[in-house]
Design an enzyme around this catalytic site. Structure first.
Site, PDB file in Angstrom:
ATOM      1  N   GLU A 196     -11.159   6.054  -5.504  1.00 35.25           N
ATOM      2  CA  GLU A 196     -11.540   4.837  -5.640  1.00 35.25           C
ATOM      3  C   GLU A 196     -12.091   4.274  -7.067  1.00 35.25           C
ATOM      4  O   GLU A 196     -12.220   5.345  -7.882  1.00 35.25           O
ATOM      5  CB  GLU A 196     -12.797   4.483  -4.548  1.00 35.25           C
ATOM      6  N   ARG A 253      -0.402  -5.757   4.693  1.00 34.95           N
ATOM      7  CA  ARG A 253       0.161  -5.371   3.408  1.00 34.95           C
ATOM      8  C   ARG A 253       1.512  -4.433   3.990  1.00 34.95           C
ATOM      9  O   ARG A 253       1.290  -3.655   4.889  1.00 34.95           O
ATOM     10  CB  ARG A 253      -0.736  -4.368   2.809  1.00 34.95           C
ATOM     11  N   ARG A 268       0.896  -1.247   0.065  1.00 34.86           N
ATOM     12  CA  ARG A 268      -0.039   0.083  -0.016  1.00 34.86           C
ATOM     13  C   ARG A 268       0.980   1.069   0.082  1.00 34.86           C
ATOM     14  O   ARG A 268       1.584   1.295   0.804  1.00 34.86           O
ATOM     15  CB  ARG A 268      -0.819  -0.049   1.242  1.00 34.86           C
TER      16      ARG A 268
END
Ligand SMILES: [Zn+2]
Length: 251
Positions: free
Chosen positions: A58, A95, A50
């Site tokens: 988004e 992540r 990330r």
């Protein structure tokens, strides 16, 4: 050699006194999930990354989500990248939280510069937040990408994910579901400005006068620190009852 014997303990102690260096992962980008999430095949296997300090629109925030993804794809897909971590290495999904470099270019920063990501400062991960802030200022003033006044982003990615709720205080541009941010202390919508964290929101209200400004308005710059309240959109500020400034938000 005598000198070496004397120097060795000194060098060792210097080494030990150096703060823990960031974890660095090198590998090839095998997948781009969206503008700020990629997968890298390194020595230890595939790592989902990330991108730190930024937040891309988004997928459903068309056209900006898809454009941010296409930009990241163009930059890193199939390429070898270097991923640098900050204080916090991973989010709650496991992540890796990282700064992604292709050669010398910091992709996180490039996204902000192109107006394809918003600043998303989440202490303690603030190594490049000054650079991101500067890049965002330039993009916003030039009306690039999501800052475009005609068809730019109407809601920050955070607000979009949270059904219109504004970002929590203390985080530059909000807590991710990813748990990057620390405990939010809400002050009732908008991005409150954490004192030690550089936070740049496109709109700022003066809680003393009740006026809402664009962040680069000359009046906005004069608002005392204790009376500033940031917003990601003019609508969010108006919804809280702040009146648009006659200089910068005149229609
Ligand atoms: Zn103004």
């Amino acid at each position: 050699m005598r000198i070496d014997r004397l120097l060795l303990p000194i060098l060792l102690s210097m080494l030990l006194a150096t703060p823990a260096r960031a974890l660095v992962v090198e590998g090839r980008v095998v997948r781009v999930s969206d503008g700020d999430t990629v997968a890298v095949a390194g020595k230890g296997g595939i790592e989902k990354i990330r991108l730190l300090g930024i937040d891309c629109p988004e997928k459903a925030q068309a056209p900006w989500g898809p454009r941010a993804k296409a930009f990241t794809q163009g930059k890193v897909a199939g390429k070898t990248v270097r991923v640098e971590t900050d204080v916090q290495e991973r989010d709650k999904y496991g992540r890796l939280l990282g700064y992604v470099f292709v050669g010398k270019e910091l992709v996180n920063e490039a996204l902000v510069r192109e107006g394809l990501a918003m600043l998303y400062t989440a202490p303690p991960n603030v190594r490049y937040s000054d650079r991101f802030l500067a890049a965002q200022r330039v993009a916003r003033q030039a009306g690039k990408g999501i800052w475009n006044s005609r068809d730019g982003l109407k809601q920050s990615p955070y607000e979009f994910r949270h059904g219109g709720r504004a970002a929590p205080a203390s985080v530059g541009q909000p807590a991710l579901g990813g748990g990057v941010a620390h405990a939010p202390e809400r002050t009732g919508g908008g991005y409150a400005t954490a004192s030690e964290t550089p936070v740049e929101t496109p709109f700022v209200a003066n809680t003393r006068t009740g006026k809402l400004h664009e962040a680069n308005c000359r009046w906005a710059r004069k608002i005392a620190q204790g009376s500033r309240k940031g917003f990601s959109s003019a609508e969010a500020g108006k919804a809280e009852g702040f009146k648009p400034c006659g200089t910068c938000l005149r229609r």
